[in-house]
Design a protein around this motif. Sequence first.
Motif, PDB file in Angstrom:
ATOM      1  N   ASN B  30     -37.601 -19.638  24.346  1.00 25.63           N
ATOM      2  CA  ASN B  30     -37.793 -19.343  22.927  1.00 25.63           C
ATOM      3  C   ASN B  30     -38.505 -20.482  22.223  1.00 25.63           C
ATOM      4  OD1 ASN B  30     -36.673 -16.762  22.670  1.00 25.63           O
ATOM      5  ND2 ASN B  30     -34.605 -17.604  22.644  1.00 25.63           N
ATOM      6  N   ASN B  31     -38.120 -21.680  22.567  1.00 26.02           N
ATOM      7  CA  ASN B  31     -38.794 -22.836  22.005  1.00 26.02           C
ATOM      8  C   ASN B  31     -38.602 -24.038  22.922  1.00 26.02           C
ATOM      9  OD1 ASN B  31     -36.381 -24.470  21.157  1.00 26.02           O
ATOM     10  ND2 ASN B  31     -36.041 -22.725  19.810  1.00 26.02           N
ATOM     11  N   GLY B  96     -29.548 -15.516  21.730  1.00 22.36           N
ATOM     12  CA  GLY B  96     -28.785 -15.395  20.493  1.00 22.36           C
ATOM     13  C   GLY B  96     -28.858 -16.669  19.695  1.00 22.36           C
ATOM     14  N   SER B  97     -27.964 -16.817  18.763  1.00 24.47           N
ATOM     15  CA  SER B  97     -27.981 -18.009  17.918  1.00 24.47           C
ATOM     16  C   SER B  97     -27.306 -19.199  18.591  1.00 24.47           C
ATOM     17  CB  SER B  97     -27.289 -17.713  16.591  1.00 24.47           C
ATOM     18  OG  SER B  97     -28.066 -16.831  15.824  1.00 24.47           O
ATOM     19  N   ALA B  98     -26.430 -18.946  19.554  1.00 22.95           N
ATOM     20  CA  ALA B  98     -25.819 -20.055  20.288  1.00 22.95           C
ATOM     21  C   ALA B  98     -26.865 -20.605  21.232  1.00 22.95           C
ATOM     22  CB  ALA B  98     -24.604 -19.574  21.064  1.00 22.95           C
ATOM     23  N   ARG B  99     -27.134 -21.894  21.140  1.00 23.21           N
ATOM     24  CA  ARG B  99     -28.252 -22.460  21.811  1.00 23.21           C
ATOM     25  C   ARG B  99     -27.815 -23.402  22.916  1.00 23.21           C
ATOM     26  NH1 ARG B  99     -31.060 -23.589  17.488  1.00 23.21           N
ATOM     27  NH2 ARG B  99     -32.827 -24.307  18.721  1.00 23.21           N
ATOM     28  N   GLN B 100     -28.445 -23.249  24.036  1.00 18.45           N
ATOM     29  CA  GLN B 100     -28.146 -24.094  25.180  1.00 18.45           C
ATOM     30  C   GLN B 100     -29.450 -24.727  25.626  1.00 18.45           C
ATOM     31  OE1 GLN B 100     -25.787 -22.208  28.181  1.00 18.45           O
ATOM     32  NE2 GLN B 100     -26.450 -23.590  29.788  1.00 18.45           N
ATOM     33  N   LEU B 101     -29.595 -26.004  25.370  1.00 18.28           N
ATOM     34  CA  LEU B 101     -30.795 -26.717  25.756  1.00 18.28           C
ATOM     35  C   LEU B 101     -30.677 -27.207  27.187  1.00 18.28           C
ATOM     36  CD1 LEU B 101     -31.478 -28.923  22.604  1.00 18.28           C
ATOM     37  CD2 LEU B 101     -32.445 -26.692  23.180  1.00 18.28           C
TER      38      LEU B 101
END
Lengths: 114, 113
Positions: B30-31, B96-101
């Motif tokens: 996503n980014n 989703g909004s929970a982000r895992q880098l």
Amino acid sequence: EPEVTQTPSHQVTQMGQEVILRCVPISNHLYFYWYRQILGQKVEFLVSFYNNEISEKSEIFDDQFSVERPDGSNFTLKIRSTKLEDSAMYFCASSEIGSRNTIYFGEGSWLTVV
Amino acid sequence: SQQGEEDPQALSIQEGENATMNCSYKTSINNLQWYRQNSGRGLVHLILIRSNEREKHSGRLRVTLDTSKKSSSLLITASRAADTASYFCATDKSSGSARQLTFGSGTQLTVLP
């Protein structure tokens, strides 16, 4: 600029003891995270937290770990029965809702288990 | 290589020169975010580039993203001794909004005065 603050900056603990690392996320953020970095290794995701519950966790985040938001400002990581291999820098982070938003990290809490 | 791998692992340049660091990844994202870390310190966010963006600037920083090649680059122009740090790319594939880098191993940049 608002920032994520963490305490303590450094903690030394005996193997087998319990440790609580504390974090104050940025005030208007709703997602909170813990990451860790073992010395010389990559930063690894541990857990994300939203709406008073865990939203995602990695395989590292086993029963030894727990997170809590005890009040409106603090976010804690508890490590029970610490092991030597838990020695690492633990980073708290927070972000606003939405996948387009930056995740902001704190300065970290360096945990040394002896 | 693993998700979010930077190269080179180490880079040493003279003050005033430009520094280019690269990041490759394997899965769709996503980014992608770039962070800086001074020795033993926290992660400082530098720039976020979204998957539909190709280039982004912030001061002396220029980031590019090539999703077809699954790679990104960070360019620091007119480097200063204070730019000496480790630089990490972190990919975000969360739906989703929970982000895992997912972080790479980093590039250790040394800028010599």
